[in-house]
Design a protein around this motif. Structure first.
Motif, PDB file in Angstrom:
ATOM      1  N   ILE A 542       0.849  -1.179   0.000  1.00  0.00           N
ATOM      2  CA  ILE A 542       0.000   0.000   0.000  1.00  0.00           C
ATOM      3  C   ILE A 542       0.890   1.236   0.000  1.00  0.00           C
ATOM      4  O   ILE A 542       2.067   1.170   0.356  1.00  0.00           O
ATOM      5  N   ASP A 543       0.321   2.359  -0.402  1.00  0.00           N
ATOM      6  CA  ASP A 543       1.073   3.613  -0.330  1.00  0.00           C
ATOM      7  C   ASP A 543       1.379   3.933   1.128  1.00  0.00           C
ATOM      8  O   ASP A 543       0.536   3.783   2.008  1.00  0.00           O
ATOM      9  N   ASN A 544       2.602   4.364   1.361  1.00  0.00           N
ATOM     10  CA  ASN A 544       3.025   4.705   2.710  1.00  0.00           C
ATOM     11  C   ASN A 544       2.242   5.928   3.205  1.00  0.00           C
ATOM     12  O   ASN A 544       2.290   6.993   2.577  1.00  0.00           O
ATOM     13  N   PRO A 545       1.513   5.809   4.310  1.00  0.00           N
ATOM     14  CA  PRO A 545       0.708   6.944   4.789  1.00  0.00           C
ATOM     15  C   PRO A 545       1.533   8.037   5.446  1.00  0.00           C
ATOM     16  O   PRO A 545       0.996   9.092   5.793  1.00  0.00           O
ATOM     17  N   ALA A 546       2.837   7.835   5.594  1.00  0.00           N
ATOM     18  CA  ALA A 546       3.642   8.794   6.351  1.00  0.00           C
ATOM     19  C   ALA A 546       3.681  10.173   5.710  1.00  0.00           C
ATOM     20  O   ALA A 546       3.838  11.185   6.404  1.00  0.00           O
TER      21      ALA A 546
END
Length: 634
Positions: A542-546
């Motif tokens: 998944i895309d990194n939420p950071a």
């Protein structure tokens, strides 16, 4: 965007001319050849629908080139070097003329930047088909070490809105075949014009996979490259930790400062197969940003230049610009004599009554950047300039007289403001802003994130936007769209008349801006050491939420920013019709291994997927989501 000596030699694109040829020499000494016509032209061949026929055409072209090279290899038995190893390119399309380019390798020792190699005579030809059975123009050239054995021909007497094929030959050896396209007639009303939009291609930061996907598209008219085509750094000095300078290494290995260095670096990039393919299949329109010379360049210096230790800036700047004009398919224009100018690159292209495109130079004439985003006195100093007086007058005059429906600006640095109010943020975020943007802790009031952009040049931006708003003439200039690179991110933004209290639904916007992300150069997440994607716990990614919180931060302070992404690499496609300008963003994706999924730049087989589509409707002056992604050409 990046990390915290030249003798003017006479160009050697001098022609061996037949009696039918005409040679004219520009102010810089470059000889351009007006071709003789080898066959009756008759009626212009209808413009191909490349969506319907392009796949077959490209497949044929590839097969033709492969078969040709194999036959020549068998006949010539020259396997010690390839005469045309840097490919072919076309650029600067006008309705009746276009630049074609190549580099000839006269011998194994005459490498780019070496200064070695005798003059070489050769031929060029242009045809309506890739088999060259419908030749329309041809001529001769001679090139030498004075221009690094590059060849640049301004082919004239062509038909508007037409696809052509071109090639070069030396000693019986033929170059790859290139495809090119002229601009529509000034009297045409094209249903659409479609551009690929690219910027920021650091060779050491990964493979040019995004270029390959652009090359494989059959629906594009032209490629707009808005800067940072090359990077000047030494091996490993700038780029991803862990593989910058190892997975792919710059040549030369040192930082480039001399004419020989810049020539070698351009050759290093054009040796890339994906970039060569893109040049061979699509006509380019380019401008430069800073890394074509040195990071954060301005009129009299650069952040990445140490006067004395690295020579004189004037010499380094002249060297970088000379190599650029040698190695790029760009037309030489007369010098203006402006302060700081080596060779002007700003120019205008028209596409019928639909589009006027202005390619800007935001490096050669600008004042030095402010020392800090908090230095409001310098930012607002009316004596400072981004464009220089001559370029500003040129742009203002052309905007006032343009009758095209859309006015596009090839714009290397962001013009829409991007601000934050540090005093409203927590200490950790303030520290990050200080670390990466040099914004002092506890700064009161709004400050820009990037004073290397138009945000650092308030008076210059006011002059252009004031003209667009109609303050100067009483007549607003509608449908101005800025197409931008530099910041390794994607933005879709209104350009507010007044940022204070801006409301997207009701406030006045003077135009729109679409920023394309980088081909390979580090995004914000990579600069701070955050992976693009992370495992989802179910065997996927998944895309990194950071980075999402920082994107939210930007939108919260900048209501005119309708979309921002700080993570992906890829390119954009810009499609202009009478009713709207739409921009689709395409991003690299890879799922073939943990390493590649986290950073698809090092996966040469990565795919490109559509991320989103935004548009600005005719006369709206604002950005809205597009209803559908771009489809087949009409």
């Amino acid at each position: 965007m990046g990390k915290p000596r030249n003798t003017q030699l006479k160009p050697a694109i001098l022609a061996t001319v037949s009696p039918e040829d005409t040679v004219t020499e520009d102010a810089a000494g470059t000889a351009y050849i007006t071709p003789d016509t080898l066959a009756p032209r008759g009626d212009c061949m209808p413009r191909r629908d490349f969506l319907a026929k392009g796949s077959a055409t490209i497949a044929f072209l590839a097969a033709f080139q492969l078969g040709s090279s194999r036959a020549e290899a068998k006949e010539k038995k020259r396997d010690y070097f390839n005469t045309f190893s840097y490919g072919v390119a076309s650029g600067d399309p006008l309705p009746d003329r276009i630049i074609i380019w190549t580099r000839v390798n006269p011998s194994a020792a005459a490498t780019p930047g070496s200064g070695l190699g005798a003059p070489v005579r050769g031929n060029w030809e242009v045809s309506r088909n890739p088999r060259f059975t419908q030749r329309v123009a041809a001529g001769h050239f001679i090139t030498s070490a004075a221009t690094d054995h590059t060849v640049k021909i301004d082919v004239t007497c062509l038909s508007p809105g037409t696809d052509y094929y071109y090639r070069f030959s030396v000693r019986g050896e033929k170059s790859p075949v290139g495809r090119m396209r002229t601009a529509p007639s000034a009297f045409a009303n094209p249903s659409s014009v479609r551009f690929g939009l690219a910027s920021c291609s650091n060779f050491e930061a990964g493979y040019f996979t995004a270029y390959r996907h652009l090359a494989q598209r059959n629906d594009l008219d032209f490629i707009l490259h808005v800067g940072d085509y090359i990077y000047e750094y030494a091996n490993g000095a700038y780029g991803p930790a862990g593989f910058a300078g190892t997975t792919r290494a710059h040549d030369p290995a040192t930082e480039i400062t001399t004419l020989a260095d810049y020539r070698r670096r351009h050759a290093c990039y054009k040796a890339d197969a994906d970039l060569r393919q893109l040049h061979a299949r699509h006509t380019f329109i380019t401008t430069w940003d800073d890394h074509e010379t040195a990071n954060n360049a301005w009129r009299d210096g650069a952040e990445n230049h140490t006067e004395g230790t690295e020579g004189a800036w004037a010499d380094r700047k002249a060297a970088g610009i000379k190599a650029y004009f040698e190695w790029m398919p760009i037309r030489t224009t007369p010098a203006t004599g402006a302060a700081g100018e080596v060779q002007p690159v700003y120019r205008k292209f028209s596409f019928g009554s639909l589009v006027d495109l202005f390619m800007l130079d935001l490096r050669q004439y600008r004042s030095e950047q402010p020392a800090s985003p908090a230095d409001s006195a310098t930012i607002n100093d009316p004596s400072r300039t981004m464009l220089g007086a001559q370029q500003r007058a040129w742009l203002q005059g052309n905007l006032l007289t343009s009758t095209a429906r859309w006015k596009l600006m090839g714009n290397s640095v962001q013009i829409a403001p991007v601000i934050v109010v540090p005093s409203l943020l927590d200490q950790q975020t303030q520290f990050l802003l200080f670390q990466f943007f040099q914004i002092p802790l506890g700064t009161q009031g709004a400050v820009s994130l990037n004073t290397d952009s138009w945000d650092g040049y308030a008076q210059s931006r006011l002059e252009i936007l004031g003209l667009i708003s109609g303050q100067v003439t009483g007549n607003p200039i509608r449908n101005c769209v800025f197409l931008t690179g530099d910041i390794h991110s994607t933005y879709a933004s209104d350009i507010p008349a007044n940022p204070v209290g801006y409301n997207p639904a009701s406030s006045l916007s003077l135009g729109t801006e679409f920023v394309c992300t980088s081909i390979t150069s580090d995004n914000v997440n990579e600069i701070v050491g955050v992976a693009e994607r992370i495992p989802n716990g179910a065997g996927g990614y998944i895309d990194n939420p950071a980075t999402a919180s920082f994107e939210t931060l930007i939108r919260s302070f900048n209501a005119w920013v309708r979309d921002v992404n700080l993570v992906y690499h890829g390119y954009s496609v810009v499609d202009v019709t009478s009713q709207r300008t739409q921009v689709d963003t395409w991003i690299l994706r890879s799922d073939t291994s943990d390493q590649f999924a986290a950073d698809p730049r090092i996966d040469s087989a990565a795919t490109c997927i559509l991320r989103n589509s935004y548009q600005t409707l005719n006369l709206s002056q604002k950005v809205t989501p597009a209803t559908d992604p771009l489809g087949p050409r009409a």
